[in-house]
Design a protein around this motif. Sequence first.
Motif, PDB file in Angstrom:
ATOM      1  N   GLY A 217      41.501  43.785  45.872  1.00  0.00           N
ATOM      2  CA  GLY A 217      40.692  44.877  45.324  1.00  0.00           C
ATOM      3  C   GLY A 217      40.005  45.684  46.406  1.00  0.00           C
ATOM      4  O   GLY A 217      39.218  46.582  46.112  1.00  0.00           O
TER       5      GLY A 217
ATOM      6  N   ARG B 118      42.582  51.266  45.787  1.00  0.00           N
ATOM      7  CA  ARG B 118      42.000  50.720  44.558  1.00  0.00           C
ATOM      8  C   ARG B 118      41.958  51.763  43.441  1.00  0.00           C
ATOM      9  O   ARG B 118      42.277  51.478  42.286  1.00  0.00           O
ATOM     10  CB  ARG B 118      40.597  50.219  44.906  1.00  0.00           C
TER      11      ARG B 118
ATOM     12  N   LEU C 115      37.089  43.893  40.956  1.00  0.00           N
ATOM     13  CA  LEU C 115      38.268  44.522  40.339  1.00  0.00           C
ATOM     14  C   LEU C 115      38.778  43.695  39.159  1.00  0.00           C
ATOM     15  O   LEU C 115      39.095  44.238  38.107  1.00  0.00           O
ATOM     16  CB  LEU C 115      39.383  44.723  41.368  1.00  0.00           C
TER      17      LEU C 115
END
Length: 443
Positions: A263, A277, A318
């Motif tokens: 992430g 991302r 994430l």
Amino acid sequence: MKTFYIETFGCQMNAHDSEKVVGTLLEKGYQQVDTVENAELVLYNTCSIRDKAEQKVFHRLQQFKREAGKGKVFGVLGCVAQQEGERIFERAPHVSLVAGSASYTKLPEMLIQLETGNRRVTGLSLDTTDTFDTPFTSRDSPHRAYITIIEGCDKACAYCVVPFTRGPERSRTSESVLREARSLAELGYSEVQLLGQNVNSYRDPSPTGWDFARLLDETGRIEGLRRVRFTTSHPRDFGKSIIDAIDRNEALCNHVHLPVQSGSDAVLNRMQRLYNRSDYMSRVEWMKKARRDIAITTDIIVGFPGETEADFNDTLRLINEVEYDAMFIFKYSKRPNTSALQHEDHIPEEEKTRRFTLLQEQQRSIQMRRNARYVGKHEHVHVEGYNVATNQWIGRTSQHKPLNFTDAQLPAPSAEKTLNGKYLDVLVTRASPNSLAGESVLQ
Ligand code: 5AD
Ligand code: SF4
């Protein structure tokens, strides 16, 4: 030399390669047996994605050695074969055949060389435009079948051996893919899975020039096919048209495996993943906004060289944002030839384990929450088998979630009757992080 035994490790591509090898051998008059002891030809289809997988190969080859000298011929196929090449003969001198996946078209010739007493036969060229398109594929299941649509990989992810073990990308013509899919439907298969290391960079080499979304959509329109899956997708090549196709076409399963790996933008950049991302999250957004409830699953590598605590926290954030339905977590493992070997700041093993465990725990509660949403709802399952230990039928939903269930009409399979291969409506009564349980609804 007319009996053979084959053992397979690795991904679905490898499993399917083994089906092709088995089909080819059967066609050449070989007979498949269940044990090394009973076989004259012993084949081992290997994986080298992580160091552990590769260690396993040499360990297993040592075990086979006990059977050497009894006139048996040993062959190593797949990714370790491609990666290690003739070095395998040095480490395991009882091996006579070493062949990578791009050489299986030459398998009949290689077998003749072995039969005529050749002690060292190799098939290691990656210089081929062939996609192994054999009419002799043997299938492990009578209901579900794999179809290779693209071989190899043109990306250069810093940690990954695949470009070295499977060579450059080669797409198969859409005509050939659809022909195979239609003939599978005619044979009674109702579920197919389109395969490729990077399935969505598919590009039809014939003048029609279809992209992946078009091929997927057309496959889902074949009469008799009730479910079409695909794996694995690379976020960089993942276009919105794939989601539109899934939304339009019920036969396309509402499940996308989209490996994110990390992430953190810094780590993604060093991994040479070709997206950041925010690019990834925009793909997730498309899926969340889709008409159908799309399950999203992923792969994550923890402890890539230089991954800081802050990078790792980005990954934790994430996965909380995406709320994946399933996740495969791997500790970074050094692989030969890969560019990540040049990084110096390798993460200690204990730290990788700590991050692995943290991620796993967090994901477990996400999956519990995700799966709990299904309790009280009806799901459609494709039945795959029966578990005698739990007295439950085993099935999968379109989202690829395992749903184990009881059936009042047929509590267990009998000699005449089974539910395998059927599609049933099941009421979900319980959820756990990795599966659902329920009762089939009387039809
Ligand atoms: N170390 C750890 N995991 C790896 N993977 C690929 N290469 C490595 C490596 N060197 C993981 C990735 C990929 C999955 C199939 O295996 O997450 O998506
Ligand atoms: Fe393993 Fe990758 Fe080879 Fe599949 S392609 S068998 S995952 S190394």
